[in-house]
Scaffold this motif. Structure first.
Motif, PDB file in Angstrom:
ATOM      1  N   ASP A 125       1.252  -1.399   0.426  1.00 43.38           N
ATOM      2  CA  ASP A 125       0.006   0.243  -0.093  1.00 43.38           C
ATOM      3  C   ASP A 125       1.161   1.065  -0.426  1.00 43.38           C
ATOM      4  O   ASP A 125       1.846   0.633  -0.658  1.00 43.38           O
ATOM      5  CB  ASP A 125      -0.954  -0.279   1.189  1.00 43.38           C
ATOM      6  N   SER A 402      -7.093   9.596   3.987  1.00 48.33           N
ATOM      7  CA  SER A 402      -6.272   8.879   4.871  1.00 48.33           C
ATOM      8  C   SER A 402      -6.269   8.923   6.431  1.00 48.33           C
ATOM      9  O   SER A 402      -6.495   9.151   6.698  1.00 48.33           O
ATOM     10  CB  SER A 402      -5.207   9.280   4.207  1.00 48.33           C
ATOM     11  N   THR A 406      -1.182  10.825   7.460  1.00 43.97           N
ATOM     12  CA  THR A 406      -0.745  10.471   6.352  1.00 43.97           C
ATOM     13  C   THR A 406      -0.747  11.853   5.171  1.00 43.97           C
ATOM     14  O   THR A 406      -1.511  12.573   4.931  1.00 43.97           O
ATOM     15  CB  THR A 406      -1.849   9.522   4.983  1.00 43.97           C
TER      16      THR A 406
ATOM     17  N   GLY B  82     -12.184   5.909   0.913  1.00 43.98           N
ATOM     18  CA  GLY B  82     -10.649   5.326   1.810  1.00 43.98           C
ATOM     19  C   GLY B  82     -10.379   6.733   0.217  1.00 43.98           C
ATOM     20  O   GLY B  82     -11.034   8.097   0.262  1.00 43.98           O
ATOM     21  N   SER B  83      -8.802   6.403   0.060  1.00 43.74           N
ATOM     22  CA  SER B  83      -8.308   7.351  -0.224  1.00 43.74           C
ATOM     23  C   SER B  83      -7.936   7.448  -2.534  1.00 43.74           C
ATOM     24  O   SER B  83      -7.781   6.342  -2.220  1.00 43.74           O
ATOM     25  CB  SER B  83      -7.261   8.129  -0.047  1.00 43.74           C
ATOM     26  N   ALA B  86      -4.552   6.198  -2.997  1.00 50.74           N
ATOM     27  CA  ALA B  86      -4.386   5.213  -2.577  1.00 50.74           C
ATOM     28  C   ALA B  86      -5.030   4.035  -3.814  1.00 50.74           C
ATOM     29  O   ALA B  86      -4.707   3.338  -4.663  1.00 50.74           O
ATOM     30  CB  ALA B  86      -5.093   3.734  -1.619  1.00 50.74           C
ATOM     31  N   ASP B 196      -8.108   0.847   5.569  1.00 47.68           N
ATOM     32  CA  ASP B 196      -6.581   0.501   5.986  1.00 47.68           C
ATOM     33  C   ASP B 196      -6.302  -0.727   5.163  1.00 47.68           C
ATOM     34  O   ASP B 196      -4.690  -1.207   4.752  1.00 47.68           O
ATOM     35  CB  ASP B 196      -6.519   0.678   6.802  1.00 47.68           C
ATOM     36  N   GLY B 200      -6.381   0.267   1.669  1.00 48.13           N
ATOM     37  CA  GLY B 200      -5.967   2.614   1.561  1.00 48.13           C
ATOM     38  C   GLY B 200      -7.539   2.360   0.495  1.00 48.13           C
ATOM     39  O   GLY B 200      -7.570   3.165   1.200  1.00 48.13           O
ATOM     40  N   TRP B 201      -8.038   1.514   0.403  1.00 50.29           N
ATOM     41  CA  TRP B 201      -9.457   2.452  -0.862  1.00 50.29           C
ATOM     42  C   TRP B 201      -9.974   0.346  -0.809  1.00 50.29           C
ATOM     43  O   TRP B 201      -9.701  -0.106  -0.924  1.00 50.29           O
ATOM     44  CB  TRP B 201      -9.201   3.068  -2.268  1.00 50.29           C
ATOM     45  N   THR B 276      -7.646  12.345   8.565  1.00 50.13           N
ATOM     46  CA  THR B 276      -6.685  13.209   7.757  1.00 50.13           C
ATOM     47  C   THR B 276      -6.025  14.579   9.044  1.00 50.13           C
ATOM     48  O   THR B 276      -6.680  14.493   9.868  1.00 50.13           O
ATOM     49  CB  THR B 276      -6.843  13.802   6.784  1.00 50.13           C
ATOM     50  N   SER B 299     -10.786  16.606   5.249  1.00 48.99           N
ATOM     51  CA  SER B 299     -10.253  16.516   3.858  1.00 48.99           C
ATOM     52  C   SER B 299     -10.768  16.835   2.660  1.00 48.99           C
ATOM     53  O   SER B 299     -10.427  16.789   1.637  1.00 48.99           O
ATOM     54  CB  SER B 299     -11.462  14.641   3.640  1.00 48.99           C
TER      55      SER B 299
END
Lengths: 430, 375
Positions: A125, A402, A406, B82-83, B86, B196, B200-201, B276, B299
Motif C-alpha cells: 500500500d 487517509s 498521512t 478511502g483515499s 491509494a 486500510d 487504502g481504498w 487526516t 479532507s
C-alpha cells in the motif's frame, strides 16, 4: 592579435528531429545566437563546432554546454520507429485486471512500446505495508517467457513501490538472473504518485535508454572534437539539468525539457525571477510561470502523450487567463533561441514526491530532513557542486481521506553547476 | 453571511431521463472535482479512459430521476471509500463495484435494479457509473451528499432514517468485508481499519433501499448537475467568466481573490473522528479590504475565516480557482505564490437544518464558531 578569452560563458543547444539551434550566454551581455548549417539535422557535431567558433570569436571561455534532447526523445515515442526498444511491462499488483482496458496503458504511444505485458501478484500500500506476497511461481513464468522471447528490455512497476520497492527489486533480480544483461527500469527509480503514471514513465525510460545512450555517446564524441574540456549537461523537464551519465540511464527525466527551457530562457532575457510567460504554440498560446527563478512544474501530461507521468514538467495552461497581476512576457526572439538561452542558464536539480505516515511534529521534522537529504544527494549526482544543493521548494500536504498523519511530501532542490567535475565518464548500468 | 441559495437541480431539464455516454466522461471528472477539490489528477487518465471504454463497449448508462422509475425499484448506493491517492497507486482490477453490489444482493436475496451514488463527487462519482454499466441497470439521478463528507453516515438517507447496512466493501486485493452494525455512526468506525488493510481504498455498496424511499431520502438531480458543472469547467476561459458561468449552475460566489502566502500543517492535535490532519491555507486578498483569508482543511475545505471572522463553513462547498490557469485548483496542487479565487457554493438546503449542521457543520470539525448562516 590577442585571442585570449576575456570572459566565461555557457551555451544551450537544442537538438530536434527538424534541426538544431544554439545560443551563447555570457553574464551581463545579450545572448549570442549561433548560426548553424541548415543541413545539420540533429547531428551535434555541426552545432558544437559552430558554438566553439562563436565562443572563440566572442573571446568567451565556454564552461558548460547544456543540450536539450527532449524533442528527439519525444519524437521517437510519438512516431515509433526503430529508435525505441520493444519493452516488456511487468505490473505487480494483488490481482490481475478483469477488464482489458485496465490492463493496458491509456496512452497508445506508450502501449506501442510494450511488446508483452505480465501481471505478477504482489504489491504494497501507499505506506509500504505488504498487501500480497510476491508470487514467485508467476515470477518464474515471467522470467522464462522473457528468456524464451529473447526480450532485452523490461519495465517493472509495483503498487506502493515508492514506499517499499522490495517487489520491484525482486522482479528485477530474478529477470536479471534469468536473462543476464536485460536492461531493466523500475518505477521506484522515479517515485511519484499513481501506478499508471509510474508504469508509463518506466516503460518510456526503458524503451528510450538505448537511444539516449547513443545520443549521449554522440554528444561526448562531438564534444571531444570541438569542445574539449567543456562540461556537457542534458536539460531536464523541470527546467534544470543533469549529467550525461544520468541522462543515459534516466532519459524520462529529460522529457518535456524544451517547454521548461523556453520559460526559463524568457525569464533570463527579461531579467526577472517572477513572471508569467506566454508561449506561442501551433494549437494556440499557452502560458507558464517562473517563480524565484524556477520554472513552475507539475507532474502531469506531456502534450500528445495521453497519460500522466511522474517526472515533473512545466505547468502550462491555455490562454487566455485573467490578469494575474504579474509581469508577463511573450518571447520575441523565437522559441528555439529562447529555449537555448534557458538551457545555457540551467542548473542541476532534483525532485522527490513521497507519501509518509507521521504521528508528531518531531516525526514530521525527521521525515522531512531525510527526504531533503536524499533530494540534495540526487541534485549533487545530477551535477551540483558539492555543498551547493539546497531546498527551494518544500510542501507537506495532508493526504485526504487517509489515516491521520498521512502526508505527501514534495521537495525540489537546486545546486550550482559543478564545472570542475569535467570531463565526465559515462557509466553504464549494463 | 450565508452562501446564496443553490439553484434547483434539474434546471436544464434533468427531471427527464438522460444518458451518460463516453463523451460525457471528461465532464463527469471535472464536475466531480468541483464537488470535492481534494481529489488530485494522479489517476485522471486511466479512470476516464476505463470508464469511456466501458460506456463505448456497453452503451450509454441511463441516468433516471427517482420519479422516472417505479417506486418499488430496488437500488443500492456506491462510492469509493478511502483515499484517491491509494486508488491511484493501486488501481481496481475492474470488478470491485459489481462484486460489492452482488454480495449485498446475495445476502438480501434481491436483485438490485438500479444503483445510485452515495456521494456525487470526487472519484466516488465514477463508482455508480461503472457499476451501472457493468450490471446493465439505470443510475438514479440522486445521491446522499451532493458533495462529499468524511463519514459514510453523513448522508441525507441517514437523516431520513435509512440504514447504511448491510454494506460491503470490496477491496482491490480481492478481499471483502460485510458490515452490519446497530447504529449507523458505528459503520464508519468499523470500516476504517478494514479499508486500510484492503489497500487504502475499497468499493463500498451501502444503503440498500428502493427508489420510492430515495424520492424522499436522497438529494435529486445531483449527478446531472455535476455533469453540467463539468461542462462549464471544460469550456474554459478566464477565471472571471468561468466563475460567472459556474454561479448560474451552482449558486457560487467569490469570497476573495488573493495570493497563497502560507500552507500550514499539523498545527493542531489530530481529531480522531475525522480522517487526516487539520491544515490551513492562508490567502492574502489583493484588493478591496485586503483581508487575510484562512482556509481550514480536513479532507475538504471546512471553513473560511476572513480576518478571523467565519465567512463560510461546512456544509458550504468551498473551491479554489487558479486564476492564472482559469481552472479549479485541487488541494494537493497548492503552492505559495499561487493567485486564487476562493469560491463558496451552498450545499443542499437539507444540510442547514440544526440536526444536519450538528453532524457536518463547523462544530463537527472542532471549530467552535457558529455557521455564518446561523448567526
Amino acid at each position: 592579435m590577442d585571442t585570449r578569452p576575456r570572459s566565461t560563458g555557457s551555451a544551450g543547444v537544442l537538438l530536434t528531429p527538424h534541426g538544431t539551434a544554439a545560443a551563447l550566454v555570457v553574464d551581463g551581455r545579450p545572448p549570442v545566437p549561433v548560426v548553424l548549417p541548415h543541413d545539420g539535422g540533429s547531428d551535434p557535431d555541426g552545432a558544437f563546432r559552430a558554438v566553439a567558433a562563436v565562443a572563440a570569436a566572442e573571446r568567451v571561455r565556454l564552461e558548460v554546454v547544456t543540450v536539450d534532447l527532449s524533442g528527439l526523445l519525444l519524437d521517437a515515442v510519438l512516431h515509433g520507429g526503430p529508435s525505441t526498444s520493444p519493452t516488456v511491462a511487468v505490473r505487480v499488483v494483488p490481482r490481475a485486471s478483469t477488464d482489458p482496458a485496465l490492463e493496458r496503458s491509456p496512452a497508445a504511444a506508450v502501449e506501442r512500446l510494450v511488446v508483452q505485458r505480465f501481471t505478477v501478484a504482489g504489491g504494497h500500500d501507499l505506506l509500504g505495508h505488504e498487501l500480497c506476497p510476491l508470487d514467485l511461481s508467476q515470477l518464474g513464468l515471467v522470467c522464462e517467457a522473457v528468456r524464451r522471447g529473447g526480450f532485452r528490455h523490461l519495465a517493472v512497476a509495483a503498487a506502493g513501490s515508492p514506499a517499499r520497492p522490495d517487489h520491484e527489486r525482486a522482479v528485477a533480480n530474478a529477470v536479471q538472473a534469468a536473462v543476464p544483461g536485460c536492461d531493466i527500469t523500475a518505477g521506484s527509480e522515479f517515485g511519484g504518485q499513481g501506478l499508471a503514471a509510474r508504469e508509463a514513465t518506466a516503460v518510456l525510460n526503458c524503451s528510450l535508454r538505448p537511444l539516449a545512450r547513443t545520443l549521449v555517446d554522440g554528444l561526448e564524441a562531438a564534444a571531444a572534437r570541438s569542445l574539449p574540456g567543456v562540461a556537457l549537461r542534458v536539460a531536464r523537464g523541470d527546467g534544470g539539468h543533469l549529467l550525461l551519465a544520468r541522462a543515459a540511464e534516466l532519459p524520462a527525466a529529460a522529457l518535456g525539457a524544451t517547454d521548461a527551457m523556453e520559460l526559463r530562457g524568457a525569464a533570463h532575457l527579461a531579467g526577472q525571477d517572477d513572471l508569467r510567460v506566454v508561449l506561442r504554440r501551433p494549437a494556440g498560446a499557452v502560458c507558464g510561470h517562473v517563480r524565484r527563478g524556477l520554472v513552475v512544474v507539475r507532474t502531469g501530461q506531456l502534450p500528445g502523450l495521453g497519460t500522466e507521468l511522474v517526472v515533473p514538467t512545466a505547468a502550462l495552461a491555455p490562454m487566455p487567463a485573467a490578469d494575474v497581476g504579474a509581469e508577463e512576457v511573450a518571447p520575441d526572439r523565437g522559441a528555439e533561441l529562447t529555449a537555448c538561452v534557458g538551457a545555457a542558464t540551467s542548473r542541476p536539480t532534483s525532485w522527490l514526491d513521497e507519501v509518509a505516515l507521521i504521528d508528531s511534529t518531531a516525526e514530521l521534522e525527521r521525515v522531512r530532513d531525510e527526504v531533503e537529504q536524499r533530494a540534495t544527494a540526487m541534485a549533487t549526482a545530477n551535477g551540483a557542486r558539492p555543498g551547493t544543493a539546497h531546498v527551494v521548494d518544500l510542501s507537506v500536504v495532508a493526504v485526504p481521506y487517509s489515516p491521520s498523519g498521512t502526508v505527501r511530501i514534495r521537495v525540489r532542490v537546486v545546486g550550482e553547476r559543478d564545472i570542475a567535475a569535467r570531463p565526465e565518464p559515462v557509466r553504464r548500468a549494463s | 453571511m450565508r452562501a446564496a441559495r443553490a439553484p434547483a437541480p434539474g434546471r436544464d431539464g434533468s427531471d427527464a431521463v438522460q444518458t451518460i455516454r463516453a463523451e460525457d466522461v471528461t465532464a463527469l471528472y471535472e464536475g466531480a472535482k468541483f464537488y470535492s477539490p481534494a481529489v488530485g489528477d494522479a489517476n485522471r487518465t486511466w479512470l476516464t479512459s476505463w470508464t469511456s471504454q466501458l460506456l463505448d463497449r456497453n452503451g450509454p448508462v441511463v441516468l433516471a430521476p427517482p420519479d422516472a422509475l417505479p417506486p418499488a425499484t430496488t437500488a443500492i448506493s456506491l462510492c469509493i471509500i478511502g483515499s484517491g491517492f491509494a486508488l491511484a497507486d493501486l488501481p481496481p482490477a475492474g470488478d470491485e463495484f459489481a462484486l460489492a453490489v452482488e454480495r449485498v444482493a446475495r445476502l438480501q436475496r434481491v436483485r438490485f435494479e438500479a444503483v445510485y451514488p452515495l456521494a456525487a463527487a470526487t472519484v466516488s462519482a465514477f463508482a455508480p457509473v461503472v457499476a451501472a454499466s457493468q450490471l446493465g441497470v439505470p443510475l438514479v439521478d440522486a445521491d446522499g451528499m451532493g458533495r462529499t463528507y468524511a463519514l459514510i453516515h453523513h448522508t441525507s438517507m441517514h437523516l431520513a432514517g435509512v440504514s447504511p447496512t448491510p454494506l460491503v466493501v470490496q477491496g482491490p486485493t480481492g478481499e471483502s468485508v460485510l458490515v452490519e452494525v446497530l447504529t449507523a455512526p458505528r459503520a464508519d468506525r468499523v470500516l476504517r481499519a478494514n479499508v486500510d488493510t484492503l489497500g487504502g481504498w475499497a468499493a463500498l455498496a451501502a444503503y440498500p433501499t428502493t427508489v420510492g424511499t430515495l424520492r424522499r431520502a436522497a438529494l435529486p438531480g445531483t449527478m446531472s448537475r455535476l455533469l453540467e458543472v463539468g461542462r462549464v469547467l471544460l469550456a474554459g476561459g478566464d477565471a472571471d467568466g468561468l466563475e460567472q458561468r459556474l454561479a448560474l449552475v451552482t449558486g457560487c460566489r467569490r469570497i476573495g481573490r488573493g495570493r497563497i502566502t502560507g500552507l500550514e500543517h499539523l498545527s493542531r492535535p489530530t481529531d480522531v473522528t475525522i480522517p487526516t490532519h487539520p491544515s490551513s491555507v492562508v490567502v492574502d486578498e489583493l484588493s478591496g479590504r485586503q483581508r487575510q483569508l484562512r482556509l481550514e482543511l480536513r479532507s475538504e475545505v471546512v471553513a473560511v475565516l476572513a480576518d478571523g471572522e467565519l465567512v463560510a463553513a461546512a456544509p458550504d462547498v468551498v473551491n479554489l480557482v487558479d486564476v492564472s490557469r482559469g481552472e479549479l485548483a485541487t488541494l494537493d496542487s497548492l503552492e505559495p505564490g499561487d493567485l486564487v479565487d476562493v469560491l463558496v457554493s451552498p450545499a443542499g438546503a437539507l444540510w442547514y437544518s440544526p440536526e444536519a449542521l450538528a453532524m457536518v457543520g463547523p462544530h463537527s470539525h472542532g471549530i467552535t464558531l457558529e455557521h455564518p448562516g446561523r448567526r
